[in-house]
Write a protein that holds these residues in place. Structure first.
Motif, PDB file in Angstrom:
ATOM      1  N   TRP A 119       0.839  -1.211   0.080  1.00  0.00           N
ATOM      2  CA  TRP A 119      -0.068   0.005   0.052  1.00  0.00           C
ATOM      3  C   TRP A 119       0.925   1.232   0.019  1.00  0.00           C
ATOM      4  O   TRP A 119       0.533   2.376  -0.644  1.00  0.00           O
ATOM      5  N   ARG A 120       1.826   1.367   0.680  1.00  0.00           N
ATOM      6  CA  ARG A 120       2.863   2.414   0.853  1.00  0.00           C
ATOM      7  C   ARG A 120       3.241   2.439  -0.859  1.00  0.00           C
ATOM      8  O   ARG A 120       3.846   3.883  -1.293  1.00  0.00           O
ATOM      9  N   CYS A 121       3.574   1.536  -1.520  1.00  0.00           N
ATOM     10  CA  CYS A 121       4.126   1.679  -2.827  1.00  0.00           C
ATOM     11  C   CYS A 121       2.839   2.112  -3.843  1.00  0.00           C
ATOM     12  O   CYS A 121       3.134   2.987  -4.829  1.00  0.00           O
ATOM     13  N   TRP A 122       1.651   1.648  -3.330  1.00  0.00           N
ATOM     14  CA  TRP A 122       0.419   2.071  -4.428  1.00  0.00           C
ATOM     15  C   TRP A 122      -0.047   3.380  -3.957  1.00  0.00           C
ATOM     16  O   TRP A 122      -0.299   4.099  -5.239  1.00  0.00           O
ATOM     17  N   LEU A 123       0.061   3.693  -2.969  1.00  0.00           N
ATOM     18  CA  LEU A 123      -0.577   4.996  -2.766  1.00  0.00           C
ATOM     19  C   LEU A 123       0.482   6.288  -2.830  1.00  0.00           C
ATOM     20  O   LEU A 123       1.505   5.871  -3.293  1.00  0.00           O
ATOM     21  N   PRO A 124      -0.170   7.494  -3.207  1.00  0.00           N
ATOM     22  CA  PRO A 124       0.832   8.549  -3.695  1.00  0.00           C
ATOM     23  C   PRO A 124       1.565   8.697  -2.532  1.00  0.00           C
ATOM     24  O   PRO A 124       1.332   8.603  -1.470  1.00  0.00           O
ATOM     25  N   PRO A 125       2.909   9.223  -2.715  1.00  0.00           N
ATOM     26  CA  PRO A 125       3.910   9.625  -1.702  1.00  0.00           C
ATOM     27  C   PRO A 125       3.342  10.668  -0.881  1.00  0.00           C
ATOM     28  O   PRO A 125       2.649  11.672  -1.379  1.00  0.00           O
ATOM     29  N   ARG A 126       4.013  10.827   0.212  1.00  0.00           N
ATOM     30  CA  ARG A 126       3.996  12.088   1.115  1.00  0.00           C
ATOM     31  C   ARG A 126       2.491  12.278   1.823  1.00  0.00           C
ATOM     32  O   ARG A 126       2.190  13.442   1.942  1.00  0.00           O
ATOM     33  N   LEU A 127       1.496  11.196   1.711  1.00  0.00           N
ATOM     34  CA  LEU A 127       0.334  11.409   2.580  1.00  0.00           C
ATOM     35  C   LEU A 127       0.819  11.735   3.935  1.00  0.00           C
ATOM     36  O   LEU A 127       1.638  11.284   4.614  1.00  0.00           O
ATOM     37  N   PRO A 128      -0.091  12.376   4.790  1.00  0.00           N
ATOM     38  CA  PRO A 128       0.031  12.897   5.924  1.00  0.00           C
ATOM     39  C   PRO A 128      -0.136  11.541   6.793  1.00  0.00           C
ATOM     40  O   PRO A 128      -0.892  10.573   6.274  1.00  0.00           O
ATOM     41  N   ALA A 129       0.430  11.407   7.896  1.00  0.00           N
ATOM     42  CA  ALA A 129       0.672  10.244   8.634  1.00  0.00           C
ATOM     43  C   ALA A 129      -0.681   9.500   9.015  1.00  0.00           C
ATOM     44  O   ALA A 129      -0.968   8.593   8.866  1.00  0.00           O
ATOM     45  N   ARG A 130      -1.586  10.617   9.574  1.00  0.00           N
ATOM     46  CA  ARG A 130      -2.738  10.458   9.689  1.00  0.00           C
ATOM     47  C   ARG A 130      -3.674   9.633   8.787  1.00  0.00           C
ATOM     48  O   ARG A 130      -4.481   8.629   8.967  1.00  0.00           O
ATOM     49  N   VAL A 131      -3.563  10.186   7.766  1.00  0.00           N
ATOM     50  CA  VAL A 131      -4.242   9.794   6.401  1.00  0.00           C
ATOM     51  C   VAL A 131      -3.794   8.228   6.038  1.00  0.00           C
ATOM     52  O   VAL A 131      -4.407   7.437   5.937  1.00  0.00           O
ATOM     53  N   LEU A 132      -2.521   8.335   6.072  1.00  0.00           N
ATOM     54  CA  LEU A 132      -1.816   6.838   5.636  1.00  0.00           C
ATOM     55  C   LEU A 132      -2.303   5.842   6.863  1.00  0.00           C
ATOM     56  O   LEU A 132      -2.653   4.787   6.542  1.00  0.00           O
ATOM     57  N   SER A 133      -2.175   6.032   8.132  1.00  0.00           N
ATOM     58  CA  SER A 133      -2.346   5.155   9.004  1.00  0.00           C
ATOM     59  C   SER A 133      -4.191   4.959   9.001  1.00  0.00           C
ATOM     60  O   SER A 133      -4.550   3.727   8.947  1.00  0.00           O
ATOM     61  N   ALA A 134      -4.811   5.499   8.562  1.00  0.00           N
ATOM     62  CA  ALA A 134      -6.474   5.474   8.399  1.00  0.00           C
ATOM     63  C   ALA A 134      -6.517   4.509   7.148  1.00  0.00           C
ATOM     64  O   ALA A 134      -7.528   3.402   7.180  1.00  0.00           O
ATOM     65  N   VAL A 135      -5.820   4.770   6.137  1.00  0.00           N
ATOM     66  CA  VAL A 135      -5.969   3.957   4.788  1.00  0.00           C
ATOM     67  C   VAL A 135      -5.522   2.790   5.077  1.00  0.00           C
ATOM     68  O   VAL A 135      -6.120   1.328   4.657  1.00  0.00           O
ATOM     69  N   LEU A 136      -4.281   2.518   5.787  1.00  0.00           N
ATOM     70  CA  LEU A 136      -3.745   1.242   6.101  1.00  0.00           C
ATOM     71  C   LEU A 136      -4.679   0.171   7.041  1.00  0.00           C
ATOM     72  O   LEU A 136      -4.861  -1.003   6.896  1.00  0.00           O
ATOM     73  N   GLU A 137      -5.107   0.990   7.771  1.00  0.00           N
ATOM     74  CA  GLU A 137      -5.836   0.355   9.027  1.00  0.00           C
ATOM     75  C   GLU A 137      -7.233  -0.483   8.118  1.00  0.00           C
ATOM     76  O   GLU A 137      -7.766  -1.454   8.488  1.00  0.00           O
ATOM     77  N   ARG A 138      -8.034   0.265   7.044  1.00  0.00           N
ATOM     78  CA  ARG A 138      -8.781  -0.476   6.409  1.00  0.00           C
ATOM     79  C   ARG A 138      -8.446  -1.256   5.456  1.00  0.00           C
ATOM     80  O   ARG A 138      -9.380  -1.982   4.930  1.00  0.00           O
ATOM     81  N   SER A 139      -7.416  -1.171   4.791  1.00  0.00           N
ATOM     82  CA  SER A 139      -6.991  -1.710   3.663  1.00  0.00           C
ATOM     83  C   SER A 139      -6.156  -3.011   3.872  1.00  0.00           C
ATOM     84  O   SER A 139      -6.093  -3.925   3.011  1.00  0.00           O
ATOM     85  N   VAL A 140      -5.586  -3.066   5.166  1.00  0.00           N
ATOM     86  CA  VAL A 140      -4.658  -4.207   5.310  1.00  0.00           C
ATOM     87  C   VAL A 140      -5.484  -5.290   6.275  1.00  0.00           C
ATOM     88  O   VAL A 140      -5.562  -4.801   7.457  1.00  0.00           O
ATOM     89  N   PRO A 141      -5.824  -6.209   5.903  1.00  0.00           N
ATOM     90  CA  PRO A 141      -6.639  -7.083   6.765  1.00  0.00           C
ATOM     91  C   PRO A 141      -5.747  -7.961   7.580  1.00  0.00           C
ATOM     92  O   PRO A 141      -4.617  -8.270   7.418  1.00  0.00           O
ATOM     93  N   GLN A 142      -6.352  -8.060   8.852  1.00  0.00           N
ATOM     94  CA  GLN A 142      -5.791  -8.837  10.069  1.00  0.00           C
ATOM     95  C   GLN A 142      -5.938 -10.176   9.935  1.00  0.00           C
ATOM     96  O   GLN A 142      -6.955 -10.604   9.665  1.00  0.00           O
ATOM     97  N   PRO A 143      -4.963 -11.195   9.862  1.00  0.00           N
ATOM     98  CA  PRO A 143      -5.285 -12.654   9.839  1.00  0.00           C
ATOM     99  C   PRO A 143      -6.041 -13.116  10.874  1.00  0.00           C
ATOM    100  O   PRO A 143      -5.719 -12.456  12.135  1.00  0.00           O
ATOM    101  N   PRO A 144      -6.996 -13.922  10.970  1.00  0.00           N
ATOM    102  CA  PRO A 144      -7.594 -14.630  11.950  1.00  0.00           C
ATOM    103  C   PRO A 144      -6.957 -15.286  12.810  1.00  0.00           C
ATOM    104  O   PRO A 144      -5.872 -16.124  12.385  1.00  0.00           O
TER     105      PRO A 144
END
Length: 300
Positions: A133-158
């Protein structure tokens, strides 16, 4: 006062065990006999029983020493052990599900599945997904926005996966560790620096729009107008410095229809997480369909 042998017998351990703890400073002796032999009092028996109980629970000797020195350390030591045991159990469940995956598949599928699951640790790490996701997303996103995107986009294994979930995660891991979709030809228009879009504004708004759309997907409601769609369009409008007009909505629908997609990622994520948690990809498709339906009605 008891000799080392008497203490060992009362505690139900060997003399060697008593000597080991004594030499390590965990079991201080009371005094020495006239012949120089160790002697222990009743408090040593209580201490030795406590040591034995902790060691039976696989508490490391260093942590046993902490508990003996500070009574309030026991709670932290137990919590640490529970976390470690939980991690071991999760790893064992993943290995069991992976073995069942190999056992139950057709013979001609086993080589590929062994390759897939062999590339994933037990329990699996999501670090490769976050890197994708850090590669796919545009660079230099604010840390708060990046964290929110990663939280929703990276699934946690059961913690207790089925064989199908193990396979889905292994395929997802293989997908994200392939060529990173970072080239400009594979990126959405909104990621490109020469288009005038402000990605930070866009993704901040998309996180909110997807959160509003998710309950509709969970309830199996068809795409429709409403707060979620308005938030989705507003995020794109503000990011591009435009106003939300019928013409803008038509143009947005046309642009979204031609953008590069990562449907495979969202498909595997849905297989891993199940229907109770709609993926951002599913939310995006729902909102895009709602946008197209509204544009079609306006044109009619």
């Amino acid at each position: 006062m008891w000799s080392i042998g008497e203490l060992a017998e009362r505690a139900g351990v060997t003399v060697k065990t008593v000597r080991f703890y004594s030499d390590g400073g965990l079991l201080p002796e009371g005094r020495r006999s006239a012949g120089g032999h160790r002697r222990y009092g009743p408090e040593a028996l209580d201490r030795l029983r406590l040591i034995r109980s902790l060691r039976t629970l696989d508490v490391p000797v260093t942590d046993v020493n902490r508990v003996l020195d500070r009574e309030d350390a026991l709670e932290d030591v137990v919590a640490d052990r529970l976390r470690e045991v939980g991690s071991h159990l999760t790893a064992l469940r993943w290995r069991e599900a992976a073995l069942r995956l190999i056992q139950d598949c057709a013979p001609h599928e086993r080589a590929e599945r062994l390759r897939l699951v062999g590339a994933v640790t037990s329990p699996p790490s999501t670090a490769a997904l976050a890197r994708f996701w850090r590669c796919w997303l545009p660079p230099r996103l604010p840390a708060r926005v990046l964290s929110a995107v990663l939280e929703r986009s990276v699934p946690q294994p059961p913690d207790d996966p089925s064989p199908a979930q193990v396979l889905a995660f292994a395929r997802l891991h293989a997908f994200v560790t392939g060529d990173c979709l970072g080239g400009t030809g594979c990126q959405p228009v909104v990621h490109r620096p020469d288009t005038g879009y402000r990605p930070a504004v866009l993704y901040d708004g998309l996180v909110e729009a997807f959160a509003l759309a998710a309950p509709h997907l969970t309830a199996h409601r068809p795409p429709h107008e409403g707060e979620a769609l308005d938030c989705f369009v507003d995020a794109h409008a503000r990011a591009s410095g435009a106003k939300d007009t019928p013409a803008f909505r038509r143009g947005l629908g046309e642009m979204l229809a031609t953008e590069p997609r990562i449907d495979r990622y969202w498909q595997l994520t849905a297989e891993l997480t199940g229907p109770s948690r709609p993926t951002p990809g599913a939310c995006h498709d729902w909102l895009h369909t709602a946008l197209d339906d509204r544009s079609a009605r306006s044109a009619a």
